[in-house]
Write an enzyme that holds these catalytic residues in place. Structure first.
Site, short mmCIF file in Angstrom:
data_model
loop_
_atom_site.label_atom_id
_atom_site.label_comp_id
_atom_site.label_asym_id
_atom_site.label_seq_id
_atom_site.Cartn_x
_atom_site.Cartn_y
_atom_site.Cartn_z
N GLU A 1 -2.47 -9.10 3.82
CA GLU A 1 -2.65 -9.52 5.23
C GLU A 1 -4.12 -9.46 5.64
OE1 GLU A 1 -1.75 -6.60 4.30
OE2 GLU A 1 -2.56 -5.06 5.63
N CYS B 1 0.82 -1.21 0.00
CA CYS B 1 0.00 0.00 0.00
C CYS B 1 0.85 1.27 0.00
CB CYS B 1 -1.01 -0.04 1.14
SG CYS B 1 -2.48 0.90 0.72
N HIS C 1 -4.05 -5.18 0.40
CA HIS C 1 -3.61 -5.76 1.68
C HIS C 1 -3.67 -7.29 1.70
CE1 HIS C 1 -3.12 -1.94 3.73
NE2 HIS C 1 -4.06 -1.53 2.88
N1 LIG Z 1 -3.24 1.67 3.54
C1 LIG Z 1 -2.31 2.50 3.11
O1 LIG Z 1 -1.11 2.27 3.16
C2 LIG Z 1 -2.81 3.81 2.58
C3 LIG Z 1 -1.87 4.42 1.59
C4 LIG Z 1 -2.10 5.91 1.39
N2 LIG Z 1 -2.12 6.54 2.60
C5 LIG Z 1 -3.38 6.16 0.62
O2 LIG Z 1 -4.39 6.56 1.20
O3 LIG Z 1 -3.41 5.91 -0.54
#
Ligand SMILES: NC(=O)CC[C@H](N)C(=O)O
Length: 481
Positions: free
Chosen positions: A457, A371, A455
């Site tokens: 996870e 992410c 994700h």
């Molecule tokens: N879950 C995250 O790592 C979010 C990534 C980043 N902050 C976004 O909103 O795109």
């Protein structure tokens, strides 16, 4: 996570589960909104109480009337009487069913406002902390897992609006925390479950939020707000229980506040390095073939979720977690088998120090970005990130692995994305989000890197993409040869 709806505290009671009376009782539970059939007059007192408690719950959904009646039983109860019955029902039948002691709740009048930067004002009822809070409103389509969402540090600076209308029914427990704190601005929901029923539950959602000083609002039209966000894009909002502030003052606060270009990572990362050794609890483990080899992984904490660490440990990794500003040289001195760049809140373009760290590490050891980590890798390769209209937040996003054609249903939480056109040659898009074709994964074999925008996870969400951790293990293994 197993879920028991608020109508189901009866089920663990073997007598009620199998008796003909139970069958009669369950039916009104299931059609709670339409019929409120009462148990027969011969039913035991607890059964009649349960029926009244359910009438109470239905009344909360449909009106704010103070006097409730259960016509077929001839019972007509004042609010406090019904509540004391409800408490007895909830504690009497099984311990795991916790009566919510927000005693006045079904009759509570609106005491909170959500003012969006577009000028719309939404009245609501508050739970959790009181006060005034500003943040970006995002909607999350997960059906379960509100506790994991509340403790995901990537929500710092945001209000999470749950599109699932029924929240709070499983309470909270000590095992579902994704970090040590709630970093989000607040929680916006349609209905707050009137009772909490789950065998893992230790506390009500309401008490949990109060302890952590997090605001929550309910009895607000979450569907209408979601449609607005989908049409107009993410909006900044102000949540307030402060009646002395006018709508215009709140609107001004919303319009002045910014989230783009702000470093939110420094507010959520750890203070010092630490070792992590907890695997996924054996009761929940679904991967039954642990690696015989051990890999040392250094994980950059940009707001890391615990389940990333648990899953890597389950796959045979020994992990050193380091703060977001930890020098790359010190990490490389540890001679790790691999480096993980974690998830984290906010704008990836607002943290040039983290991009520089990624640049100093990639190409030297195998790396895996998740992410925010994926977005930082994109930037470190010279690519661009951009803000999406309303982002992806939920546990139901189809993602295609372009290498195999396999489609996973994935957990997602991001507002920014990597522009694949801006990436250098050699960087390959491996995954796309099938809802909008946005870039969901990258691979750069020469640089020994892989990254996912979503994700693997889960927590909360489906486990389809857990195999990505196995892929990282293979990448580290092949680098050893
Ligand atoms: N879950 C995250 O790592 C979010 C990534 C980043 N902050 C976004 O909103 O795109």
């Amino acid at each position: 996570m197993a879920i028991i709806s608020p109508c189901e505290p009866l089920h663990p009671n073997p007598h009620l589960k199998t008796s003909p009376l139970a069958k009669k009782l369950v039916r009104p539970c299931l059609s709670l909104h339409s019929t409120m059939a009462a148990p027969p007059a011969t039913a035991p007192a607890t059964a009649r109480c349960l029926s009244v408690a359910k009438s109470c719950w239905a009344a909360e959904r449909s009106s704010s009337s103070f006097v409730l009646s259960a016509p077929a039983t001839g019972l007509r109860q004042s609010g406090s009487r019904v509540l004391s019955i409800r408490a007895k029902v909830a504690t009497g039948l099984q311990r795991a069913c916790i009566a919510d002691d927000g005693a006045e709740r079904p009759w509570k009048l609106s005491d909170a406002r959500l003012v969006l930067e577009d000028g719309s004002v939404w009245t609501a009822k508050s739970f959790g902390a009181s006060g005034t809070q500003v943040g970006e409103v995002v909607f999350n389509t997960s059906l379960t897992g509100y506790q994991e969402i509340l403790t995901d540090p990537s929500y710092a600076g945001q209000f999470v609006l749950m599109t699932n209308p029924h929240i709070g029914n499983t309470g909270v427990n000590p095992d579902d925390e994704e970090s040590n704190q709630c970093f989000l601005g607040g929680l916006i929901i349609r209905n707050l479950s009137i009772c909490t029923s789950n065998w893992r539950c230790k506390e009500t959602l309401e008490k949990y939020l109060i302890k952590r000083n997090i605001m929550g609002i309910y009895d607000v039209d979450t569907r209408a707000i979601t449609r607005r966000l989908r049409e107009d894009g993410s909006l900044i909002g102000v949540l307030s229980t402060d009646q002395s502030l006018t709508d215009n003052e709140l609107l001004e606060m919303a319009q002045k506040w910014k989230i783009v270009g702000v470093d939110l990572i420094s507010g959520v990362t750890c203070d010092a390095p630490y070792e992590w050794s907890d695997k996924t609890d054996s009761e929940w483990e679904f991967k039954r073939d642990p690696s015989s080899e051990t890999f040392h992984v250094v994980a950059y904490d940009f707001g890391i979720k615990h389940n990333i660490l648990r899953r890597l440990t389950s796959y045979g990794c020994k992990i050193t977690v380091v703060p977001a500003n930890w020098p790359a040289s010190e990490v490389l001195n540890l001679k790790p088998d691999g480096v993980l760049f974690s998830n984290g809140p906010g704008d990836p373009a607002a943290v040039p120090y983290a991009v520089k760290t990624v640049q100093e590490i990639i190409g030297k050891v195998p790396v895996f970005g998740i992410c925010m980590g994926h977005q930082l890798i994109g930037q470190a390769l010279g690519g661009k990130t951009f803000k999406m209209k309303f982002g992806h937040h939920g546990g139901n996003h189809p993602v295609c692995d372009l290498r195999s054609g396999r489609v996973d249903i994935s957990a997602q939480n991001h507002n920014y994305a990597v522009d694949p056109e801006s990436l250098p040659e050699g960087a390959k898009v491996t995954h796309v989000n099938l809802n909008d074709n946005s870039c969901a994964g990258l691979q750069y074999s020469k640089m020994k890197l892989m990254s996912l925008q979503y994700h693997p996870e889960s927590s909360p969400g489906p486990h389809d993409s857990d195999t990505a951790f196995g892929e990282f293990i293979e990448l580290m293994k092949s680098n050893r040869l």
